[in-house]
Design a protein around this motif. Structure first.
Motif, PDB file in Angstrom:
ATOM      1  N   LEU A  48      36.535 -61.389 -29.465  1.00  0.00           N
ATOM      2  CA  LEU A  48      35.167 -61.970 -28.993  1.00  0.00           C
ATOM      3  C   LEU A  48      34.529 -63.503 -29.266  1.00  0.00           C
ATOM      4  O   LEU A  48      34.854 -64.024 -30.635  1.00  0.00           O
ATOM      5  CB  LEU A  48      33.806 -61.055 -29.777  1.00  0.00           C
ATOM      6  CG  LEU A  48      32.785 -60.797 -29.316  1.00  0.00           C
ATOM      7  CD1 LEU A  48      33.060 -60.187 -28.045  1.00  0.00           C
ATOM      8  CD2 LEU A  48      32.062 -59.883 -30.164  1.00  0.00           C
ATOM      9  N   LEU A  49      34.603 -64.190 -28.413  1.00  0.00           N
ATOM     10  CA  LEU A  49      34.515 -65.342 -28.084  1.00  0.00           C
ATOM     11  C   LEU A  49      32.874 -65.992 -28.398  1.00  0.00           C
ATOM     12  O   LEU A  49      32.308 -65.814 -27.287  1.00  0.00           O
ATOM     13  CB  LEU A  49      34.496 -66.394 -27.434  1.00  0.00           C
ATOM     14  CG  LEU A  49      34.825 -67.903 -27.844  1.00  0.00           C
ATOM     15  CD1 LEU A  49      35.481 -68.507 -28.586  1.00  0.00           C
ATOM     16  CD2 LEU A  49      35.582 -68.288 -26.054  1.00  0.00           C
TER      17      LEU A  49
ATOM     18  N   GLU B 100      43.362 -61.259 -25.100  1.00  0.00           N
ATOM     19  CA  GLU B 100      42.188 -61.421 -24.569  1.00  0.00           C
ATOM     20  C   GLU B 100      40.931 -62.107 -25.180  1.00  0.00           C
ATOM     21  O   GLU B 100      41.100 -62.312 -26.606  1.00  0.00           O
ATOM     22  CB  GLU B 100      41.834 -59.498 -24.541  1.00  0.00           C
ATOM     23  CG  GLU B 100      41.536 -59.839 -23.539  1.00  0.00           C
ATOM     24  CD  GLU B 100      41.264 -58.484 -22.499  1.00  0.00           C
ATOM     25  OE1 GLU B 100      39.955 -57.802 -21.247  1.00  0.00           O
ATOM     26  OE2 GLU B 100      40.980 -57.604 -23.033  1.00  0.00           O
ATOM     27  N   VAL B 101      40.311 -62.662 -24.305  1.00  0.00           N
ATOM     28  CA  VAL B 101      39.516 -63.284 -24.908  1.00  0.00           C
ATOM     29  C   VAL B 101      38.206 -62.756 -23.916  1.00  0.00           C
ATOM     30  O   VAL B 101      38.130 -62.746 -22.068  1.00  0.00           O
ATOM     31  CB  VAL B 101      39.381 -65.027 -23.996  1.00  0.00           C
ATOM     32  CG1 VAL B 101      38.012 -65.667 -24.930  1.00  0.00           C
ATOM     33  CG2 VAL B 101      40.056 -65.631 -25.087  1.00  0.00           C
ATOM     34  N   LEU B 102      37.024 -62.082 -24.705  1.00  0.00           N
ATOM     35  CA  LEU B 102      35.549 -61.706 -24.085  1.00  0.00           C
ATOM     36  C   LEU B 102      34.713 -62.760 -24.510  1.00  0.00           C
ATOM     37  O   LEU B 102      34.069 -62.812 -25.689  1.00  0.00           O
ATOM     38  CB  LEU B 102      34.864 -60.532 -25.165  1.00  0.00           C
ATOM     39  CG  LEU B 102      36.768 -58.968 -24.581  1.00  0.00           C
ATOM     40  CD1 LEU B 102      36.185 -57.734 -25.594  1.00  0.00           C
ATOM     41  CD2 LEU B 102      36.507 -58.904 -23.675  1.00  0.00           C
ATOM     42  N   PRO B 103      34.048 -63.727 -24.006  1.00  0.00           N
ATOM     43  CA  PRO B 103      33.352 -64.519 -23.981  1.00  0.00           C
ATOM     44  C   PRO B 103      31.515 -63.911 -23.936  1.00  0.00           C
ATOM     45  O   PRO B 103      31.357 -62.732 -23.459  1.00  0.00           O
ATOM     46  CB  PRO B 103      32.773 -64.801 -22.792  1.00  0.00           C
ATOM     47  CG  PRO B 103      34.119 -65.671 -22.083  1.00  0.00           C
ATOM     48  CD  PRO B 103      34.481 -63.809 -22.885  1.00  0.00           C
TER      49      PRO B 103
ATOM     50  N   VAL C 163      36.527 -62.021 -34.320  1.00  0.00           N
ATOM     51  CA  VAL C 163      35.309 -62.597 -33.460  1.00  0.00           C
ATOM     52  C   VAL C 163      35.344 -64.184 -33.722  1.00  0.00           C
ATOM     53  O   VAL C 163      35.885 -64.856 -35.248  1.00  0.00           O
ATOM     54  CB  VAL C 163      33.497 -62.661 -33.947  1.00  0.00           C
ATOM     55  CG1 VAL C 163      33.036 -63.216 -32.954  1.00  0.00           C
ATOM     56  CG2 VAL C 163      33.466 -61.357 -33.522  1.00  0.00           C
ATOM     57  N   ALA C 164      35.129 -65.123 -32.871  1.00  0.00           N
ATOM     58  CA  ALA C 164      35.786 -66.441 -33.417  1.00  0.00           C
ATOM     59  C   ALA C 164      34.283 -66.876 -31.992  1.00  0.00           C
ATOM     60  O   ALA C 164      33.310 -66.326 -31.568  1.00  0.00           O
ATOM     61  CB  ALA C 164      36.648 -66.768 -32.415  1.00  0.00           C
ATOM     62  N   ALA C 165      34.118 -68.432 -32.639  1.00  0.00           N
ATOM     63  CA  ALA C 165      32.629 -69.527 -32.730  1.00  0.00           C
ATOM     64  C   ALA C 165      32.840 -70.221 -32.093  1.00  0.00           C
ATOM     65  O   ALA C 165      33.870 -70.952 -32.351  1.00  0.00           O
ATOM     66  CB  ALA C 165      31.897 -68.977 -33.599  1.00  0.00           C
TER      67      ALA C 165
END
Length: 744
Positions: free
Chosen positions: A708-709, A734-737, A636-638
């Protein structure tokens, strides 16, 4: 006389005793098929013959028993005999189109050129073409939806094969049409018609800057060409402004204002505490409403949500908005006309010109910001039936939606001056796309401002874009302030309409300055008959379960804005798949009637920053559980938030904890926040203000898979797009907003 009264504007007095003139001068183009006009009784005979011919045309249009209203004949006579300019303000369904179609038929028999009708909506054009055919008048349109037909239509006009040409106001400033077609057409026209003329006034409820070009067009017309402006929704202020804009006061003109009440309408207001209760009440009431009708909402999201819910309940309904594809909109209109659906759930995009005489009801889920706009919309109902129900179900969120649309008013002077400066310094024409990176306006607002400046003479649209004229231009701050104040007064009037204990129809008619306004004896206040507000608890619970079903798809940008090189940013064309975000999720939209009502307070300007609530977090967990991704996230990133850091931090860390995922770090936001003015400038600001924290860069190099962004909300989508690109380039597979709220 008919109940509709003849009202005169300054310098306007006409009676049946005025001399009839079939021509203005001896060298006129007109023939005189009714003989030489001289004596009063001869004039009466000729007028009688003309009226008989008009009645015959009306019967072709409206049926064998149709008979002209006195005011219809007065308007036709003014146009055909006196070649006057006229403004007709009459209720929807009164027969304004019959006036110009009959006048067209008579003028064509006199050898005059075709009628040019400026019409604002595609639905209105389709109805008008069909009505013209019934009257034996050959009609065609030029609008954005039939570009492949333009050349053929223009040839038909040139060959004299068309009696009526309908054009959208936007066509008036298309360079080819304006410079090559319009001058010849207007010089040879038999009649110019401005339909829905309140659009020409920024005091009106549906102001369109394209309409203001009509002032120039009409000022350049040969004197013998008559002009007719029509509307159903204009108070005294709008009437005066329309008369000024169209220069109706510069020569003898006629203003006809009639009684606006429609005796079939039964107005009621129903107050319910929540959006869930309102929708449950409507679902229980819908089958009791007569025939088919329209359910109006204030936003596109609400229209989609309500239509989806009602379909789930077994109702044949369709949603209708400005975002609905043209073919789908036309099919929806046809289905409603044929009573194949119980209702269209629509925004104000379904309004002017939609003609269904047997429309049995109009319901508003949410109050429009203006009683004049409200009257215009309810005027769709009850034209050909004895009784039609008009129901208003207001909500506390209505004022927030009004405030949002208020925020789109004419921009401040320094922004407009910047636009003029950019154009003035350019070597040649600049397209809207080329202007956007250089001016702090969104694309839609930029286009609207350019249209206003074009009408004011400060800019000119040419092939290839826009140029500055060099003409002196004054920012009319006083007028813009007066318009804003008038809008506020209209909003208060709508609040007062809901609170009034007097006659509701009389209230609306007084807002329209109808001199005939009087208690209707039919509304809920007049009769004392109140609709029950009781809703079964299980029905409300069902709606709540449906509306609070969490999660909507979130698609980020796929294409970089044009013109980024002018801002020193080397991004162009389609975003590579290896740098793009995947389809993400949002808990809900700020504009919807489900989660929107819970999310809006969280993002209010004065809302304190706080950790995510358990209710919102549990809903987010449901979204995650139903996501259905191909590969489970590996971390997870924010994205940093300046205004709500506690909210975003708690959201991200709790998601990481419950998902047993590592928190990889933050996308930092440094410097000044880029203004959300337009895509190009927003993107340029983000490319310099966003960066990956060292912790995040290090962790991304050690993981292999989707990330997960997390962010609090998405407006333009550019923050997520730029952040996703950075994550992908740093190693994220992959980036999942994932955000709490989407603006739209």
């Amino acid at each position: 006389m008919d109940a509709e009264a003849v009202v005169t504007c300054p310098r306007v007095v006409r009676t049946a005793a005025d001399p009839i003139r079939l021509s203005h001068s001896p060298d006129t183009r007109l023939s005189d098929p009714w003989g030489t006009l001289g004596h009063v009784d001869e004039l009466a005979q000729e007028e009688h013959a003309l009226r008989e011919l008009a009645e015959e045309k009306l019967r072709s249009l409206a049926g064998e028993h149709a008979k002209l209203r006195e005011d219809q004949w007065t308007a036709i006579r003014a146009l055909v005999v006196d070649r006057s300019r006229a403004l007709v303000v009459q209720r929807t369904g009164w027969g304004k189109s019959a006036v110009y179609f009959i006048a067209t038929a008579l003028l064509r028999e006199l050898g005059e050129g075709p009628t040019v009708i400026v019409s604002p909506l595609l639905a209105l054009m389709r109805n008008q073409v069909a009505a013209a055919e019934r009257a034996g008048v050959r009609a065609a349109t030029i609008n954005s939806a039939n570009q492949e037909e333009w050349e053929n239509v223009q040839e038909q006009v040139a060959m004299g094969e068309l009696d009526v040409l309908l054009v959208s106001p936007e066509r008036l400033n298309n360079p080819d049409f304006r410079d090559n077609v319009l001058p010849e057409l207007s010089a040879d026209a038999g009649l110019i018609v401005v339909d829905e003329a309140h659009c020409i006034s920024d005091w009106g409820h549906d102001f369109r800057p394209d309409y203001r070009r009509l002032r120039t067009l009409i000022a350049e017309l040969p004197e013998e060409i008559p002009v007719l402006a029509t509307t159903a929704t204009a108070n005294d202020r709008v009437v005066r402004d329309v008369a000024e804009q169209l220069e109706l006061g510069e020569r003898e003109a006629l203003v006809l204002r009639g009684q606006l009440d429609r005796e079939s309408l039964r107005l009621s207001a129903v107050r319910l505490p929540t959006a869930q209760a309102r929708l449950a009440w409507l679902a229980n009431k819908l089958n009791e409403l007569p025939g088919s009708g329209i359910i109006y909402t204030l936003t596109v999201a609400a229209a989609d949500d309500v239509a989806s819910f009602l379909r789930d309940r077994g109702f044949e309904v369709a949603s209708y908005s400005g975002k609905t594809e043209t073919a789908e909109r036309q099919q929806a209109e046809e289905d409603l006309l044929a009573n194949k659906v119980k209702a269209l759930v629509a925004t104000s995009a379904l309004g002017m010109g939609f003609d269904k005489p047997d429309l049995g009801f109009v319901v508003h889920l949410g109050a429009p910001s203006s009683p004049i706009a409200y009257y215009q919309q309810i005027g769709r109902a009850g034209r050909g039936v004895e009784r039609a129900e008009v129901l208003l179900l207001p909500g506390p969120e209505d004022k927030d939606i009004w405030a949002y649309f208020d925020s789109l008013a004419f921009p401040s002077e320094h922004i407009v001056r910047r636009l003029l400066s950019v154009l003035g310094e350019a070597d040649g024409p600049m397209s809207t796309a080329a202007l956007e990176p250089r001016v702090e306006l969104s694309r839609s607002r930029l286009e609207a401002v350019l249209k206003v400046l074009d009408v004011d003479g400060a800019v000119h649209r040419v092939r290839g874009g826009w140029t500055a004229t060099g003409e002196e231009w004054t920012y009319d701050a006083d007028r813009y302030a007066r318009v804003a104040k008038a809008r506020q007064a209209e909003q208060q009037a709508m609040v007062d309409y809901l609170a009034t204990t007097g006659c509701r129809m009389e209230f609306l008619l007084r807002q329209l300055d109808d001199p005939h306004a009087a208690p209707c004896g039919r509304c809920d206040n007049c009769t004392g008959e109140r609709l029950s507000t009781e809703v079964p608890g299980e029905a409300v619970a069902e709606v709540e379960q449906r509306l609070l079903r969490p999660g909507i798809d979130l698609t980020t940008r796929k294409q970089w804005p044009s013109g980024m090189s002018a801002l020193g940013v080397d991004l162009s064309g389609r975003i590579p798949a290896t740098e793009a975000a995947s389809v993400g999720r949002a808990l809900g939209r700020l504009t919807d009637i489900g989660w929107g009502n819970r999310l809006r307070p969280l993002f209010a300007p004065d809302a304190p920053d706080a950790e995510i609530t358990d209710e919102l977090f549990q809903a987010c967990v449901q979204v995650l559980a139903g996501w259905g991704w191909e590969r489970r996230p590996v971390g997870v990133a924010a994205i940093d938030s300046r205004r709500r850091p506690r909210l975003v931090a708690s959201f991200a860390t709790r998601i990481a904890t419950i998902g047993r995922l590592p928190f990889l770090g933050r996308v930092l936001s440094t410097g000044e926040a880029p203004a959300a003015v337009n895509s190009a400038q927003r993107l340029a600001g983000l490319t310099t203000s966003l960066s990956l924290s060292p912790e995040l860069e290090q962790n991304l190099s050690a993981v292999d898979g989707p990330v997960l962004l997390i962010d609090d909300r998405v407006d333009t989508g550019w923050t997520l797009t730029v952040a996703a690109r950075m994550l992908r380039r740093a190693g994220a597979g992959e980036v999942l907003p994932f955000v709490l709220a989407a603006t739209a």
